[in-house]
Write an enzyme that holds these catalytic residues in place. Sequence first.
Site, PDB file in Angstrom:
ATOM      1  N   LYS A  65       0.808  -1.229   0.000  1.00  0.00           N
ATOM      2  CA  LYS A  65       0.000   0.000   0.000  1.00  0.00           C
ATOM      3  C   LYS A  65       0.843   1.281   0.000  1.00  0.00           C
ATOM      4  O   LYS A  65       0.514   2.247  -0.687  1.00  0.00           O
ATOM      5  CB  LYS A  65      -0.913   0.032   1.243  1.00  0.00           C
ATOM      6  CG  LYS A  65      -2.077  -0.945   1.206  1.00  0.00           C
ATOM      7  CD  LYS A  65      -2.946  -0.688   2.445  1.00  0.00           C
ATOM      8  CE  LYS A  65      -4.022  -1.727   2.581  1.00  0.00           C
ATOM      9  NZ  LYS A  65      -4.969  -1.417   3.669  1.00  0.00           N
ATOM     10  N   ASN A  87      -4.882   1.928  -1.624  1.00  0.00           N
ATOM     11  CA  ASN A  87      -5.437   0.557  -1.603  1.00  0.00           C
ATOM     12  C   ASN A  87      -6.298   0.258  -2.822  1.00  0.00           C
ATOM     13  O   ASN A  87      -6.821  -0.849  -2.946  1.00  0.00           O
ATOM     14  CB  ASN A  87      -6.212   0.280  -0.309  1.00  0.00           C
ATOM     15  CG  ASN A  87      -7.619   0.837  -0.344  1.00  0.00           C
ATOM     16  OD1 ASN A  87      -7.889   1.808  -1.038  1.00  0.00           O
ATOM     17  ND2 ASN A  87      -8.524   0.222   0.387  1.00  0.00           N
ATOM     18  N   ASP A 101     -10.075   2.839   2.487  1.00  0.00           N
ATOM     19  CA  ASP A 101     -10.218   2.398   3.883  1.00  0.00           C
ATOM     20  C   ASP A 101     -10.839   3.507   4.743  1.00  0.00           C
ATOM     21  O   ASP A 101     -11.657   3.231   5.625  1.00  0.00           O
ATOM     22  CB  ASP A 101      -8.855   2.019   4.476  1.00  0.00           C
ATOM     23  CG  ASP A 101      -8.379   0.650   4.002  1.00  0.00           C
ATOM     24  OD1 ASP A 101      -9.226  -0.190   3.633  1.00  0.00           O
ATOM     25  OD2 ASP A 101      -7.158   0.423   3.999  1.00  0.00           O
ATOM     26  N   GLY A 125      -4.205   2.203  17.832  1.00  0.00           N
ATOM     27  CA  GLY A 125      -3.429   1.664  16.712  1.00  0.00           C
ATOM     28  C   GLY A 125      -3.012   2.780  15.783  1.00  0.00           C
ATOM     29  O   GLY A 125      -3.819   3.668  15.466  1.00  0.00           O
TER      30      GLY A 125
HETATM   31  P1  NAP Z   1       0.007  -2.688  10.919  1.00  0.00           P
HETATM   32  O1  NAP Z   1       0.266  -1.543  10.009  1.00  0.00           O
HETATM   33  O2  NAP Z   1       1.006  -3.793  11.002  1.00  0.00           O
HETATM   34  O3  NAP Z   1      -0.222  -2.075  12.388  1.00  0.00           O
HETATM   35  C1  NAP Z   1      -0.407  -2.929  13.480  1.00  0.00           C
HETATM   36  C2  NAP Z   1      -0.884  -2.123  14.682  1.00  0.00           C
HETATM   37  O4  NAP Z   1      -1.196  -3.038  15.740  1.00  0.00           O
HETATM   38  C3  NAP Z   1       0.162  -1.148  15.244  1.00  0.00           C
HETATM   39  O5  NAP Z   1      -0.513  -0.034  15.775  1.00  0.00           O
HETATM   40  C4  NAP Z   1       0.814  -2.000  16.346  1.00  0.00           C
HETATM   41  O6  NAP Z   1       1.409  -1.231  17.362  1.00  0.00           O
HETATM   42  C5  NAP Z   1      -0.408  -2.683  16.904  1.00  0.00           C
HETATM   43  N1  NAP Z   1      -0.097  -3.902  17.647  1.00  0.00           N
HETATM   44  C6  NAP Z   1       0.346  -5.074  17.139  1.00  0.00           C
HETATM   45  N2  NAP Z   1       0.512  -5.984  18.133  1.00  0.00           N
HETATM   46  C7  NAP Z   1       0.166  -5.348  19.292  1.00  0.00           C
HETATM   47  C8  NAP Z   1       0.119  -5.743  20.644  1.00  0.00           C
HETATM   48  N3  NAP Z   1       0.445  -6.992  21.018  1.00  0.00           N
HETATM   49  N4  NAP Z   1      -0.314  -4.852  21.566  1.00  0.00           N
HETATM   50  C9  NAP Z   1      -0.673  -3.597  21.193  1.00  0.00           C
HETATM   51  N5  NAP Z   1      -0.641  -3.149  19.909  1.00  0.00           N
HETATM   52  C10 NAP Z   1      -0.226  -4.023  18.970  1.00  0.00           C
HETATM   53  O7  NAP Z   1      -1.365  -3.412  10.578  1.00  0.00           O
HETATM   54  P2  NAP Z   1      -2.661  -2.745   9.903  1.00  0.00           P
HETATM   55  O8  NAP Z   1      -2.583  -2.918   8.443  1.00  0.00           O
HETATM   56  O9  NAP Z   1      -2.846  -1.382  10.477  1.00  0.00           O
HETATM   57  O10 NAP Z   1      -3.809  -3.731  10.423  1.00  0.00           O
HETATM   58  C11 NAP Z   1      -4.250  -3.720  11.784  1.00  0.00           C
HETATM   59  C12 NAP Z   1      -5.487  -4.602  11.903  1.00  0.00           C
HETATM   60  O11 NAP Z   1      -6.542  -4.012  11.143  1.00  0.00           O
HETATM   61  C13 NAP Z   1      -5.327  -6.024  11.335  1.00  0.00           C
HETATM   62  O12 NAP Z   1      -6.037  -6.911  12.158  1.00  0.00           O
HETATM   63  C14 NAP Z   1      -5.958  -5.942   9.961  1.00  0.00           C
HETATM   64  O13 NAP Z   1      -6.471  -7.200   9.527  1.00  0.00           O
HETATM   65  C15 NAP Z   1      -7.081  -4.969  10.243  1.00  0.00           C
HETATM   66  N6  NAP Z   1      -7.555  -4.242   9.068  1.00  0.00           N
HETATM   67  C16 NAP Z   1      -8.874  -4.298   8.813  1.00  0.00           C
HETATM   68  C17 NAP Z   1      -9.394  -3.594   7.746  1.00  0.00           C
HETATM   69  C18 NAP Z   1     -10.863  -3.679   7.490  1.00  0.00           C
HETATM   70  O14 NAP Z   1     -11.296  -3.245   6.424  1.00  0.00           O
HETATM   71  N7  NAP Z   1     -11.662  -4.199   8.421  1.00  0.00           N
HETATM   72  C19 NAP Z   1      -8.557  -2.834   6.922  1.00  0.00           C
HETATM   73  C20 NAP Z   1      -7.184  -2.783   7.223  1.00  0.00           C
HETATM   74  C21 NAP Z   1      -6.695  -3.508   8.295  1.00  0.00           C
HETATM   75  P3  NAP Z   1       2.984  -0.822  17.261  1.00  0.00           P
HETATM   76  O15 NAP Z   1       3.032   0.375  16.353  1.00  0.00           O
HETATM   77  O16 NAP Z   1       3.364  -0.541  18.649  1.00  0.00           O
HETATM   78  O17 NAP Z   1       3.695  -2.029  16.669  1.00  0.00           O
END
Ligand code: NAP
Length: 275
Positions: A65, A87, A101, A125
Amino acid sequence: MQVYGLLGNPVSHSLSPPMHEAAYETLDIDARYVTFEPDPEALEAAIGGADALGIAGLNVTVPFKEAACESSLVAVDDVAARIGAVNTIDFAGTPTGHNTDAAGALRALDEHDIAVSGARAVVVGAGGAGRAIAFGLADGGADVAVANRTASRAHDLADDVPGAGGYGLEAVPTLLEGADLLVNATSVGMEEDVSPVAAEALHGDLAVMDAVYRPLETRLLREAAASGATTIDGAWMLLYQGVEAFELWTGREAPVEAMNAALRGRLRADSTNPL
Ligand code: NAP
């Protein structure tokens, strides 16, 4: 026949093909939705190749992305440029890059009659989903606080989002005291039955949306419902980012019910046959 698709790695368990193909079938559109897994260093070649082949539109997911937003082949719109991630690419004319998104999150809230304008919103997040949601909520008129495990990422995001504040996770219970809306944009709750927010901090005046959609019923949403909060699962945002992409590509109103049924049907099937 039009070809649409998804660029990502991995994409084998993506829910986008059934969701988009349900839309084509419902509206009798002669199209297919295909997944592609290019090597990370081949993104530019993949975008150029898709354009040359006459592919009509591509969604873009992890890990591409941010790089798609930097592509010299894509004219990125204002929303995607501010988020720093594309995206959706539309290949009609010069390829254009978008981020659905943010709008998807807003439409998911609107579907549940949650007012965003003037709302006090807490986004937990600051990764890719957190960035898109924080920008979307701020553009929708919410007062946004971003909290993240790595507090510096929350501060950096808050610096970019108009009027937002950035915090570490320890601030979440206090932030929630006066809040109307909580969005989980971390991956917490996917792999294990844990919540990023203490149950005691949730209350009945909150709407709680989870970006996590596998599982649909996360611990956060269970505990939020028990506290009397309105809950919105992660499939709603996923649905509406797809709806937005479909409408951008085709210029037609998406058959939301059919797309939702296909998406939830696949999620149910996956939960009985774990990935
Ligand atoms: P990402 O860029 O890898 O970001 C991950 C986030 O989760 C960061 O803020 C990270 O914090 C935090 N995190 C990970 N493990 C953690 C823990 N054990 N405790 C506290 N915080 C933690 O991932 P992303 O693309 O943003 O996706 C995040 C989630 O959203 C995923 O589950 C994904 O499937 C979902 N999502 C859903 C949609 C939808 O349309 N529903 C769209 C996009 C994403 P740090 O910065 O401290 O590492």
